[in-house]
Design an enzyme around this catalytic site. Sequence first.
Site, PDB file in Angstrom:
ATOM      1  N   LEU A 110       4.473   5.611 -13.694  1.00 24.04           N
ATOM      2  CA  LEU A 110       4.522   7.195 -13.469  1.00 24.04           C
ATOM      3  C   LEU A 110       3.862   7.481 -12.163  1.00 24.04           C
ATOM      4  CD1 LEU A 110       3.253   8.336 -17.064  1.00 24.04           C
ATOM      5  CD2 LEU A 110       5.420   8.089 -16.514  1.00 24.04           C
ATOM      6  N   ALA A 111       4.963   7.837 -11.373  1.00 24.66           N
ATOM      7  CA  ALA A 111       4.541   8.201  -9.970  1.00 24.66           C
ATOM      8  C   ALA A 111       5.073   9.437  -9.188  1.00 24.66           C
ATOM      9  CB  ALA A 111       4.650   6.908  -9.019  1.00 24.66           C
ATOM     10  N   ARG A 136      -5.357  17.860  -6.627  1.00 20.26           N
ATOM     11  CA  ARG A 136      -6.701  18.045  -6.227  1.00 20.26           C
ATOM     12  C   ARG A 136      -7.251  17.346  -5.100  1.00 20.26           C
ATOM     13  NH1 ARG A 136      -9.152  16.894 -12.282  1.00 20.26           N
ATOM     14  NH2 ARG A 136      -7.167  16.205 -12.530  1.00 20.26           N
ATOM     15  N   SER A 170       0.262   4.590 -14.945  1.00 24.10           N
ATOM     16  CA  SER A 170       0.041   5.283 -14.181  1.00 24.10           C
ATOM     17  C   SER A 170       0.042   4.788 -12.758  1.00 24.10           C
ATOM     18  CB  SER A 170      -1.388   5.996 -14.204  1.00 24.10           C
ATOM     19  OG  SER A 170      -1.275   6.855 -15.746  1.00 24.10           O
ATOM     20  N   GLY A 224      -9.370  12.000 -23.339  1.00 20.55           N
ATOM     21  CA  GLY A 224      -8.901  12.101 -24.820  1.00 20.55           C
ATOM     22  C   GLY A 224      -9.535  10.847 -25.461  1.00 20.55           C
ATOM     23  N   LYS A 278      -0.923  -9.208  25.689  1.00 17.26           N
ATOM     24  CA  LYS A 278       0.147  -8.444  24.657  1.00 17.26           C
ATOM     25  C   LYS A 278       1.454  -9.326  24.749  1.00 17.26           C
ATOM     26  CE  LYS A 278       2.976  -5.740  25.878  1.00 17.26           C
ATOM     27  NZ  LYS A 278       4.578  -5.882  26.445  1.00 17.26           N
ATOM     28  N   ASN A 319      -6.213 -22.087  34.502  1.00 18.61           N
ATOM     29  CA  ASN A 319      -7.384 -21.281  34.633  1.00 18.61           C
ATOM     30  C   ASN A 319      -6.877 -19.738  35.219  1.00 18.61           C
ATOM     31  OD1 ASN A 319      -9.696 -20.016  35.857  1.00 18.61           O
ATOM     32  ND2 ASN A 319     -10.684 -22.094  35.157  1.00 18.61           N
TER      33      ASN A 319
END
Length: 503
Positions: free
Chosen positions: A11-12, A18, A112, A151, A379, A405
């Site tokens: 269940l998504a 909230r 869930s 519950g 990079k 080097n």
Amino acid sequence: MDTNAFGVAILAAGKGTRLKSKRPKVLHEIGGQSLLRHVIAAAKSVAAPQEIFCIIGHEAEKVRAAVADTGVRFVLQTEQRGTGHAMQVVKEEFARLAAAGEKLPEHLMVLSGDVPLIRPTTLEALASFHRGEDAAMTILTAEPHDPFGYGRVIRKGGPGSSYAREGREAPSAPGIVEAIVEQRDLKPEQRSVREINSGIYCFRTSALFNYLDRLSTNNANGEYYLTDVAGLMVAEGLRVVALKAESVDEVLGANTIAEMMHLDAAMRRAIAGKLMAQGVTIFRPDTCVIDSEVEIGADTVIEPFVQILGLTKIGPDCRVRSYSVIKDSVIGAGTLIRNGVLMEDAIIGEAALIGPYAHIRPGSDIGEAAHIGNFVETKKMQLGRGSKANHLSYLGDAVIGSGVNIGAGAITCNYDGVHKHTTTIGDGVFIGSDSTLVAPMTVGDGAYVAAGSCITDDVPAGALALGRSRQVTKEGWATAKKAERDAGKVSADPAADAIKGKV
């Protein structure tokens, strides 16, 4: 266990209002992955990916895109009218698949999408218990310290049951469930019951589908509740049972950011504990952030305030010093990562030395026993075995051989304003301090580049390249200017005057 007999429905579809966040609830992250990814990973312990059905609704396309690579199927719940309605949508999807000739799972587990700590072993145990009990429905339960708001699961013959209330003899199977009672509906004798419904279930698929159309929206929220199926089944004599989870945390969801961070802390404690059990030393593990898919070899030491993220793999006998952040990288055995290193999507060879305060950007491949020192940035480059760049350099889009080097302040100029270009440096090359290598260009094996040079052409092997202006020295110039200044004939900054052409 025959996992082919099981399908999983996750269940998504909910908003998670909230959380006060624009992101779908199930895409919030703990332990370096979304809540939903954690649940899918656990679900794969009982079902193949194509037998996992993810019910999506709110921001459906974002959720679909975020987990599409897991191989699960998606079921769209265009209106979110409760958990029972979500399963009605699944029933419709199963009818379509059956009409297309697909074999459907005999049993269906319901999870869930916001219970990221659920363990595969727990789901395996639940599935095995469900089949062993030959139940129509099996409920995974837990006993939190404070069950208020949840519950309660009332077992036949247990506290709060009709057997206990009426003084009747309890049945011989204490796992059988009499009812799930919501907090607001608890009778006085049921308020002491601490066993809660986790919202995780197993069903015999045919039995579940028989009762879905009998669900009602006659409740405060006007929704179809999957929990009502339990009462309908019990009333008609079907076998509904319960299995208690070993850990409360693993079945708890998160309705607020604070609750989510509680789950994150619990997961990261477990991750650190598992690594330490495998021989990794983690000083002050409460200060470290280690994601769930990180792998670290034995006898590696992780100092306080380190972040190791994503799919990072660190070999044995390494040390990662404080304040380093490493993401999606592979680090060979015996490597030392000094303080404050930032690293992402990089490969580091064995016995290398990185940092302190180096920035190792994506595409960097640092060879065995190589050194990258303080304030060096790399990079999309390769650095060969035993090569060194110890100070204040930028090395991007470069292929650098072994035994090289690189002097302090040397840079590869890789960008011409439109395109990136490659610098190639052979084995055994010496690049003097403050050199600028303008790509595309090649420095041959064993060549030298003099300090302060700007090199724009290829350098042959074994050559010395100089690319700097000739020095001019004027004897006594500074002494004379000082005397003139003292006599008030020139400004206090003769060097500036010389640049402006005044002297």
